[in-house]
Design a protein around this motif. Structure first.
Motif, PDB file in Angstrom:
ATOM      1  N   ALA A 154      12.342  41.648  56.938  1.00 51.76           N
ATOM      2  CA  ALA A 154      11.769  42.991  56.811  1.00 51.76           C
ATOM      3  C   ALA A 154      12.801  44.065  57.114  1.00 51.76           C
ATOM      4  O   ALA A 154      12.699  45.190  56.632  1.00 51.76           O
ATOM      5  CB  ALA A 154      10.567  43.132  57.745  1.00 51.76           C
ATOM      6  N   MET A 155      13.824  43.711  57.882  1.00 47.52           N
ATOM      7  CA  MET A 155      14.848  44.681  58.269  1.00 47.52           C
ATOM      8  C   MET A 155      15.981  44.808  57.250  1.00 47.52           C
ATOM      9  O   MET A 155      16.662  45.833  57.228  1.00 47.52           O
ATOM     10  CB  MET A 155      15.443  44.279  59.628  1.00 47.52           C
ATOM     11  CG  MET A 155      14.440  44.290  60.755  1.00 47.52           C
ATOM     12  SD  MET A 155      15.014  43.451  62.244  1.00 47.52           S
ATOM     13  CE  MET A 155      16.266  44.575  62.824  1.00 47.52           C
ATOM     14  N   VAL A 156      16.203  43.779  56.440  1.00 47.93           N
ATOM     15  CA  VAL A 156      17.412  43.798  55.610  1.00 47.93           C
ATOM     16  C   VAL A 156      17.214  43.521  54.125  1.00 47.93           C
ATOM     17  O   VAL A 156      18.143  43.731  53.349  1.00 47.93           O
ATOM     18  CB  VAL A 156      18.468  42.792  56.138  1.00 47.93           C
ATOM     19  CG1 VAL A 156      18.874  43.107  57.550  1.00 47.93           C
ATOM     20  CG2 VAL A 156      17.979  41.356  56.044  1.00 47.93           C
ATOM     21  N   MET A 204       5.926  43.554  60.046  1.00 52.66           N
ATOM     22  CA  MET A 204       7.028  44.430  60.452  1.00 52.66           C
ATOM     23  C   MET A 204       7.356  45.503  59.414  1.00 52.66           C
ATOM     24  O   MET A 204       8.141  46.410  59.697  1.00 52.66           O
ATOM     25  CB  MET A 204       8.285  43.587  60.730  1.00 52.66           C
ATOM     26  CG  MET A 204       8.179  42.738  61.977  1.00 52.66           C
ATOM     27  SD  MET A 204       7.832  43.696  63.469  1.00 52.66           S
ATOM     28  CE  MET A 204       9.286  44.700  63.575  1.00 52.66           C
ATOM     29  N   ALA A 205       6.766  45.439  58.242  1.00 54.47           N
ATOM     30  CA  ALA A 205       7.129  46.378  57.166  1.00 54.47           C
ATOM     31  C   ALA A 205       6.891  47.834  57.554  1.00 54.47           C
ATOM     32  O   ALA A 205       7.750  48.689  57.330  1.00 54.47           O
ATOM     33  CB  ALA A 205       6.359  46.025  55.893  1.00 54.47           C
ATOM     34  N   VAL A 246      12.070  30.087  64.657  1.00 52.80           N
ATOM     35  CA  VAL A 246      13.161  30.515  63.765  1.00 52.80           C
ATOM     36  C   VAL A 246      12.599  31.161  62.502  1.00 52.80           C
ATOM     37  O   VAL A 246      13.077  32.216  62.062  1.00 52.80           O
ATOM     38  CB  VAL A 246      14.089  29.326  63.428  1.00 52.80           C
ATOM     39  CG1 VAL A 246      15.027  29.663  62.292  1.00 52.80           C
ATOM     40  CG2 VAL A 246      14.886  28.912  64.661  1.00 52.80           C
ATOM     41  N   MET A 247      11.579  30.572  61.923  1.00 49.75           N
ATOM     42  CA  MET A 247      11.020  31.116  60.685  1.00 49.75           C
ATOM     43  C   MET A 247      10.348  32.475  60.911  1.00 49.75           C
ATOM     44  O   MET A 247      10.454  33.369  60.062  1.00 49.75           O
ATOM     45  CB  MET A 247      10.035  30.131  60.055  1.00 49.75           C
ATOM     46  CG  MET A 247      10.694  28.865  59.535  1.00 49.75           C
ATOM     47  SD  MET A 247      11.995  29.163  58.319  1.00 49.75           S
ATOM     48  CE  MET A 247      11.016  29.655  56.913  1.00 49.75           C
ATOM     49  N   ILE A 248       9.679  32.660  62.033  1.00 56.74           N
ATOM     50  CA  ILE A 248       9.110  33.972  62.338  1.00 56.74           C
ATOM     51  C   ILE A 248      10.227  34.993  62.527  1.00 56.74           C
ATOM     52  O   ILE A 248      10.144  36.118  62.031  1.00 56.74           O
ATOM     53  CB  ILE A 248       8.180  33.884  63.573  1.00 56.74           C
ATOM     54  CG1 ILE A 248       6.905  33.123  63.181  1.00 56.74           C
ATOM     55  CG2 ILE A 248       7.842  35.272  64.113  1.00 56.74           C
ATOM     56  CD1 ILE A 248       6.026  32.748  64.353  1.00 56.74           C
ATOM     57  N   GLY A 249      11.292  34.593  63.194  1.00 58.04           N
ATOM     58  CA  GLY A 249      12.456  35.482  63.339  1.00 58.04           C
ATOM     59  C   GLY A 249      13.071  35.833  61.996  1.00 58.04           C
ATOM     60  O   GLY A 249      13.452  36.986  61.753  1.00 58.04           O
ATOM     61  N   ALA A 252      16.703  48.017  52.017  1.00 55.25           N
ATOM     62  CA  ALA A 252      17.974  48.294  51.342  1.00 55.25           C
ATOM     63  C   ALA A 252      17.788  49.309  50.227  1.00 55.25           C
ATOM     64  O   ALA A 252      18.584  50.244  50.073  1.00 55.25           O
ATOM     65  CB  ALA A 252      18.570  46.999  50.783  1.00 55.25           C
ATOM     66  N   PHE A 253      16.735  49.160  49.462  1.00 53.13           N
ATOM     67  CA  PHE A 253      16.477  50.097  48.377  1.00 53.13           C
ATOM     68  C   PHE A 253      16.175  51.484  48.929  1.00 53.13           C
ATOM     69  O   PHE A 253      16.642  52.486  48.392  1.00 53.13           O
ATOM     70  CB  PHE A 253      15.323  49.593  47.510  1.00 53.13           C
ATOM     71  CG  PHE A 253      15.223  50.299  46.195  1.00 53.13           C
ATOM     72  CD1 PHE A 253      16.125  50.042  45.179  1.00 53.13           C
ATOM     73  CD2 PHE A 253      14.228  51.242  45.981  1.00 53.13           C
ATOM     74  CE1 PHE A 253      16.041  50.700  43.967  1.00 53.13           C
ATOM     75  CE2 PHE A 253      14.136  51.906  44.769  1.00 53.13           C
ATOM     76  CZ  PHE A 253      15.046  51.633  43.758  1.00 53.13           C
ATOM     77  N   ALA A 254      15.417  51.565  50.023  1.00 53.86           N
ATOM     78  CA  ALA A 254      15.117  52.858  50.631  1.00 53.86           C
ATOM     79  C   ALA A 254      16.391  53.561  51.090  1.00 53.86           C
ATOM     80  O   ALA A 254      16.545  54.771  50.905  1.00 53.86           O
ATOM     81  CB  ALA A 254      14.153  52.674  51.802  1.00 53.86           C
ATOM     82  N   VAL A 255      17.314  52.814  51.665  1.00 56.01           N
ATOM     83  CA  VAL A 255      18.580  53.407  52.114  1.00 56.01           C
ATOM     84  C   VAL A 255      19.406  53.871  50.922  1.00 56.01           C
ATOM     85  O   VAL A 255      19.923  54.998  50.905  1.00 56.01           O
ATOM     86  CB  VAL A 255      19.378  52.403  52.979  1.00 56.01           C
ATOM     87  CG1 VAL A 255      20.796  52.877  53.211  1.00 56.01           C
ATOM     88  CG2 VAL A 255      18.663  52.178  54.301  1.00 56.01           C
ATOM     89  N   ILE A 256      19.522  53.042  49.909  1.00 51.87           N
ATOM     90  CA  ILE A 256      20.331  53.410  48.736  1.00 51.87           C
ATOM     91  C   ILE A 256      19.747  54.631  48.041  1.00 51.87           C
ATOM     92  O   ILE A 256      20.478  55.560  47.683  1.00 51.87           O
ATOM     93  CB  ILE A 256      20.447  52.220  47.765  1.00 51.87           C
ATOM     94  CG1 ILE A 256      21.319  51.129  48.392  1.00 51.87           C
ATOM     95  CG2 ILE A 256      21.028  52.661  46.433  1.00 51.87           C
ATOM     96  CD1 ILE A 256      21.328  49.828  47.632  1.00 51.87           C
TER      97      ILE A 256
END
Length: 156
Positions: free
Chosen positions: A70-72, A18-19, A61-64, A77-81
């Motif tokens: 990958a989303m958070v 998902m990256a 659950v683990m795949i989720g 987070a670093f890309a947003v900051i």
């Protein structure tokens, strides 16, 4: 290899797959909706994880969790900051706060697990995730960065 190790491996692989789609979404739309959705979904998955009774449920659950990671987690987070602030010669306080909080909370988490088991820590993590998701939604609503630009624009 045990079932839990295989489920963790599936989680890591799902996050890795998902990256690229997550990075593309961040470039095109910013992080507000993506990170808020990921935070809320991760919170629900943590609760679901505590109720797992079969190996199939564990894998799901683990795949989720891998996908929401990958989303958070660090990379988005670093890309947003970084997209929010123009380069500065000193470390911005908003970058130092998460690191300081994580380092300060590790001994507290260890003490809770040692004295009360892991369940109170999971409840605290879920509560924190809900609060952080709400704060993130408020902070990033509208898709405008703190510098006033739109997501994906280069800082001048």
């Amino acid at each position: 290899m045990s079932n839990s190790a295989e489920a963790l491996t599936a989680s890591v692989l799902a996050g890795a797959l998902m990256a690229v789609p997550v990075g593309r979404w961040l470039d095109r739309h910013g992080g507000g909706a993506l990170m808020t959705t990921g935070s809320i979904t991760a919170t629900v998955l943590l609760i679901a994880w505590s109720q797992v009774q079969t190996i199939g449920q564990l894998y799901a659950v683990m795949i989720g969790i891998g996908i929401t990671g990958a989303m958070v987690l660090y990379e988005p987070a670093f890309a947003v900051i970084v997209s929010w602030f123009t380069p500065r010669p000193t470390l911005h306080p908003r970058l130092a706060a998460p690191v300081t909080t994580a380092k300060a909370s590790a001994p507290l988490a260890a003490a809770v697990v040692r004295n009360h088991g892991g369940y109170p820590l999971v409840l605290a993590a879920v509560t924190s995730a809900c609060l952080l998701a709400s704060a993130g939604m408020l902070a990033m609503r509208g898709g405008v960065t703190p510098s006033g630009g739109k997501p994906g624009e280069q800082a001048s």
